[in-house]
Structure formats: structure tokens, C-alpha cells
Scaffold this motif. Structure first.
Motif, mmCIF file in Angstrom:
data_model
loop_
_atom_site.group_PDB
_atom_site.id
_atom_site.type_symbol
_atom_site.label_atom_id
_atom_site.label_comp_id
_atom_site.label_asym_id
_atom_site.label_seq_id
_atom_site.Cartn_x
_atom_site.Cartn_y
_atom_site.Cartn_z
ATOM 1 N N LYS A 1 0.648 -1.292 0.059
ATOM 2 C CA LYS A 1 -0.156 -0.138 -0.519
ATOM 3 C C LYS A 1 0.817 1.403 -0.172
ATOM 4 O O LYS A 1 0.526 2.052 -0.902
ATOM 5 N N LYS A 2 1.744 1.382 0.582
ATOM 6 C CA LYS A 2 2.830 2.457 0.510
ATOM 7 C C LYS A 2 3.752 2.427 -0.214
ATOM 8 O O LYS A 2 3.498 4.035 -1.157
ATOM 9 N N LEU A 3 3.825 1.466 -0.972
ATOM 10 C CA LEU A 3 4.321 1.584 -2.522
ATOM 11 C C LEU A 3 3.623 2.186 -3.669
ATOM 12 O O LEU A 3 3.592 2.685 -4.070
ATOM 13 N N PHE A 4 2.963 1.497 -3.298
ATOM 14 C CA PHE A 4 1.032 2.466 -4.660
ATOM 15 C C PHE A 4 0.622 3.847 -4.389
ATOM 16 O O PHE A 4 1.123 3.906 -5.117
ATOM 17 N N ASN A 5 1.046 3.865 -3.456
ATOM 18 C CA ASN A 5 0.780 5.103 -2.622
ATOM 19 C C ASN A 5 1.561 6.501 -3.252
ATOM 20 O O ASN A 5 1.276 7.743 -3.944
ATOM 21 N N LEU A 6 3.282 5.955 -2.990
ATOM 22 C CA LEU A 6 4.161 6.554 -2.935
ATOM 23 C C LEU A 6 4.037 6.685 -4.973
ATOM 24 O O LEU A 6 4.453 7.995 -5.843
ATOM 25 N N TYR A 7 3.782 5.904 -5.809
ATOM 26 C CA TYR A 7 3.498 5.586 -7.563
ATOM 27 C C TYR A 7 1.887 6.393 -8.396
ATOM 28 O O TYR A 7 1.764 5.678 -8.831
ATOM 29 N N ARG A 8 1.196 6.126 -6.978
ATOM 30 C CA ARG A 8 0.270 6.161 -7.545
ATOM 31 C C ARG A 8 -0.423 7.475 -8.303
ATOM 32 O O ARG A 8 -1.109 6.881 -9.522
ATOM 33 N N MET A 9 0.600 8.688 -8.756
ATOM 34 C CA MET A 9 -0.069 9.735 -9.768
ATOM 35 C C MET A 9 0.638 8.848 -10.968
ATOM 36 O O MET A 9 -0.240 9.409 -12.119
ATOM 37 N N ASP A 10 1.584 8.628 -11.465
ATOM 38 C CA ASP A 10 1.349 7.777 -12.509
ATOM 39 C C ASP A 10 0.592 6.577 -12.783
ATOM 40 O O ASP A 10 0.874 6.647 -14.297
ATOM 41 N N PHE A 11 0.504 6.335 -12.158
ATOM 42 C CA PHE A 11 -0.847 5.345 -12.486
ATOM 43 C C PHE A 11 -2.014 5.537 -12.956
ATOM 44 O O PHE A 11 -2.590 5.337 -13.786
ATOM 45 N N PHE A 12 -2.533 6.730 -12.355
ATOM 46 C CA PHE A 12 -3.691 7.213 -12.469
ATOM 47 C C PHE A 12 -3.099 8.327 -13.677
ATOM 48 O O PHE A 12 -4.001 8.202 -14.663
ATOM 49 N N LEU A 13 -2.287 9.508 -14.253
ATOM 50 C CA LEU A 13 -1.601 9.347 -15.189
ATOM 51 C C LEU A 13 -1.920 9.098 -16.504
ATOM 52 O O LEU A 13 -2.887 9.636 -17.524
ATOM 53 N N PHE A 14 -1.180 8.154 -16.442
ATOM 54 C CA PHE A 14 -0.922 7.586 -17.015
ATOM 55 C C PHE A 14 -2.218 6.126 -17.836
ATOM 56 O O PHE A 14 -2.374 4.848 -18.724
ATOM 57 N N ASN A 15 -2.892 6.614 -17.189
ATOM 58 C CA ASN A 15 -4.322 5.261 -16.825
ATOM 59 C C ASN A 15 -3.685 3.545 -17.141
ATOM 60 O O ASN A 15 -4.031 2.609 -17.596
ATOM 61 N N TYR A 16 -3.243 3.940 -16.014
ATOM 62 C CA TYR A 16 -2.791 1.654 -15.628
ATOM 63 C C TYR A 16 -3.815 1.347 -14.034
ATOM 64 O O TYR A 16 -4.139 2.661 -13.391
ATOM 65 N N SER A 17 -4.092 0.680 -14.473
ATOM 66 C CA SER A 17 -5.184 -0.103 -13.329
ATOM 67 C C SER A 17 -4.568 -0.354 -12.513
ATOM 68 O O SER A 17 -3.329 -1.005 -12.134
#
Length: 339
Positions: free
Chosen positions: A315-331
């Protein structure tokens, strides 16, 4: 007009003045960019990449065009919804943007997203015949500073001219697959002794209980769990910026400040690379190298690595990279356990 009251004449004059300013404005944004002079060579102005890609003359855009346009629109929408204040970029922010003046290209390179091959391709395009085959260029030579020019080397005026008129592209990848790929390359390969010394020794000393002296000296056997602990530890970024191999894409390439014409994806690398070369009208000059790797990091491999990471750290790692997931439309990866 002479019979008008003075206030009416002032109002009409103001309206005419405003109309004139508007005409000048629209002329300025629709006229072609002036030719750029680069090292004694003049680069002719050309049709906007956006016109070529998204406003073509054909009645039915191709599937590839629709896909690329959809990504660009999703990125712009994501930026609008999540960017409250846009900061001014400094020259330091532009060091990952490679410039090809000859063909009017700007490429933001992201390590672990085929950037070695893209640098090879750009070396062929900018070399005036010195290089002809991308794969003949050694990987270490492709990364030598100075072989390719970056946007940070130009003046503010030159930077703005290029950002307005050049084809700007970026290639991205599922953030967790990129992290696993960086770990495998930098911490499990015996030849990467510089990374072992620079980062491995620090990681082992900080996160391994009772490490043996050889491990602390060599730093060559960092586990993936220890690497994740290092990434999410608040001390890491307080002490120094992330290394480019695991820095977030939005921090390397600033996609909410720089409007990229093409957002290519590692998952559709060959098709998207061909689209870029076709837009640059160099598809007959150079081909993007196809990957011969049989152990490419994919979703299954990433799932294997994350199986041994606790939900807390996932969860901590996902929060760290959350913006990349969001901006580039990765699930969110299916294998992720954040509860």
C-alpha cells in the motif's frame, strides 16, 4: 459617429481596439512557427504534429490514431483534475528531454521503458551518417552524456520555440513492472557493482538485521523486500532525489506542464514506436529495434516479486507511485494486497 455622445464614442473605440487585439492573437496562434536556426542549419517549419496525428485529412482516423488521441486526452483530463498549481520548470527539470533539431523531435526518456533503444534511434537520426544501425551502437555508448542534446542546454526562447513546434513524445510503463525491472537490472546482475556500492550497501545496513560484513561491504545481495523498504522510507527522498531508474515518470518528464503529442506504452511498444517514426517521416531511415529478451519483466513476474511483500508495504508503495498509475491510466494490479 461624430453625432454620438462622448461616452458612446469611447465605448466603440474600446470595442474596436479589443477586436484588433483578438485578431492579432488568433493570427499569432494559427500562423506557422518561424524556421529555427540550429548550428548554422535552418529547420523548416512544418505541419503541427497534432494536425498530422489528430486532425488528418482522412474521414476515418485509424485505430492507432484513436488510441494515441485517447491517451493524450486522458492525460490532459487527469492533469486538470489533479494539478492545482503548475510550477515553472527549471533547466534541471528538462534534462531528460532529448532534442533532435534535424527532424523536429523531443523525447523524454524514462529508464526501464526501452530508453536505450530510443537513444540509439535518436543517435542514428542526429549523427549525419555516422551511425546507421541502432543495434550496432553499444548500450553504454547510448547513455554517454553529450552524445545527444537535451532541452536544458537551450535558452528560454529556444526552449519555448521547440516545445511549440516539435513532436513531443514519451513512453511509459506499468509502474510496478518498471520497479521490478529496475530491481532485477540494478541489484541482481553481478556487473552492476556501481549500484551495489552506491545503493546496495546503504540498503543492507539500514534494513537488514545483523548483516554480515561481506554483505555490508559489497551490497550485492539486496532483496526485493529491502528495496521496497528503501523506496517507501521517508528518509530516502529527504537525503537525496530518487535515482532516475526508479524515479516517478511524472517527476522525470512533467506531463502536466509539457503537453506531449504522443504517449507511447511499453505494452504496445513496437506499434507505438512505428507511429512515432511515421509521424517524424523517418520510418524509411531507421527502424526501432525489436526486443529479443526472453525474460522481459511482465505482470506475471511482477506478481511473483510482490507475493513476498506485505500488504502494508504494498500500500505504501502504491501510494508513492499513485500519480503515475493515475496519469497514464494503469489499473491497480490484481495481485496487489493493500488490506
Amino acid at each position: 459617429m461624430m453625432g454620438m455622445p462622448r461616452g458612446g464614442r469611447l465605448f466603440l473605440a474600446t470595442c474596436l481596439c479589443s477586436l484588433f487585439v483578438l485578431v492579432l492573437y488568433f493570427q499569432s496562434i494559427t500562423k506557422p512557427e518561424p524556421a529555427l536556426k540550429t548550428g548554422g542549419r535552418t529547420v523548416k517549419s512544418r505541419r503541427s504534429p497534432l494536425q498530422t496525428l489528430y486532425k488528418g485529412d482522412q474521414l476515418q482516423p485509424s485505430t492507432a490514431q484513436k488510441s494515441l488521441q485517447g491517451r493524450r486526452e486522458l492525460l490532459e483530463q487527469a492533469c486538470l483534475s489533479h494539478t492545482r498549481k503548475r510550477r515553472v520548470l527549471s533547466p534541471e527539470d528538462l534534462k531528460h528531454l532529448i532534442v533532435d533539431d534535424k527532424h523536429g523531435l523531443i523525447y523524454c526518456y524514462v529508464p526501464k521503458v526501452a530508453c536505450t533503444n530510443w537513444k540509439r534511434v535518436l543517435m542514428v537520426l542526429t549523427s549525419d551518417g555516422r551511425y546507421t544501425d541502432p543495434l550496432a551502437i553499444p548500450a553504454n555508448e547510448a547513455h554517454v552524456s553529450g552524445n545527444l542534446r537535451t532541452l536544458s542546454e537551450f535558452s528560454v526562447t529556444e526552449i519555448n520555440q521547440r516545445l511549440r513546434s516539435y513532436l513531443k513524445f514519451i513512453f511509459v510503463r506499468d509502474p510496478f513492472e518498471r520497479i521490478v525491472s529496475a530491481y532485477r537490472n540494478k541489484f541482481t546482475r553481478s556487473y552492476n557493482t556501481a549500484f551495489h556500492k552506491r545503493y546496495g550497501t546503504k540498503i543492507i545496513r539500514r534494513y537488514r538485521s545483523d548483516p554480515d560484513p561481506e554483505a555490508m561491504e559489497r551490497g550485492s545481495d539486496v532483496s526485493f523486500r529491502e528495496f521496497v523498504q528503501y523506496l517507501v522510507d521517508p528518509r530516502t527522498q529527504r537525503e537525496e532525489p530518487f535515482n532516475e531508474h526508479w524515479e516517478r515518470v511524472h517527476s522525470l518528464c512533467h506531463p502536466c506542464q509539457i503537453h506531449y503529442d504522443v504517449v507511447g506504452k511499453y505494452e504496445t511498444l513496437e506499434a507505438d514506436a512505428s507511429a512515432v517514426l511515421r509521424l517524424a517521416t523517418v520510418e524509411g531511415t531507421v527502424q526501432f529495434p525489436t526486443s529479443g529478451k526472453s525474460t522481459r519483466t511482465d505482470g506475471n513476474m511482477a506478481a511473483h516479486f510482490f507475493k513476498h511483500i506485505s500488504p502494508f508495504y504494498q500500500k505504501k508503495l502504491f501510494n508513492l507511485y499513485r500519480m503515475d498509475f493515475f496519469l497514464f491510466n494503469y489499473s491497480t494490479p490484481e495481485y496487489l494486497r493493500t488490506r
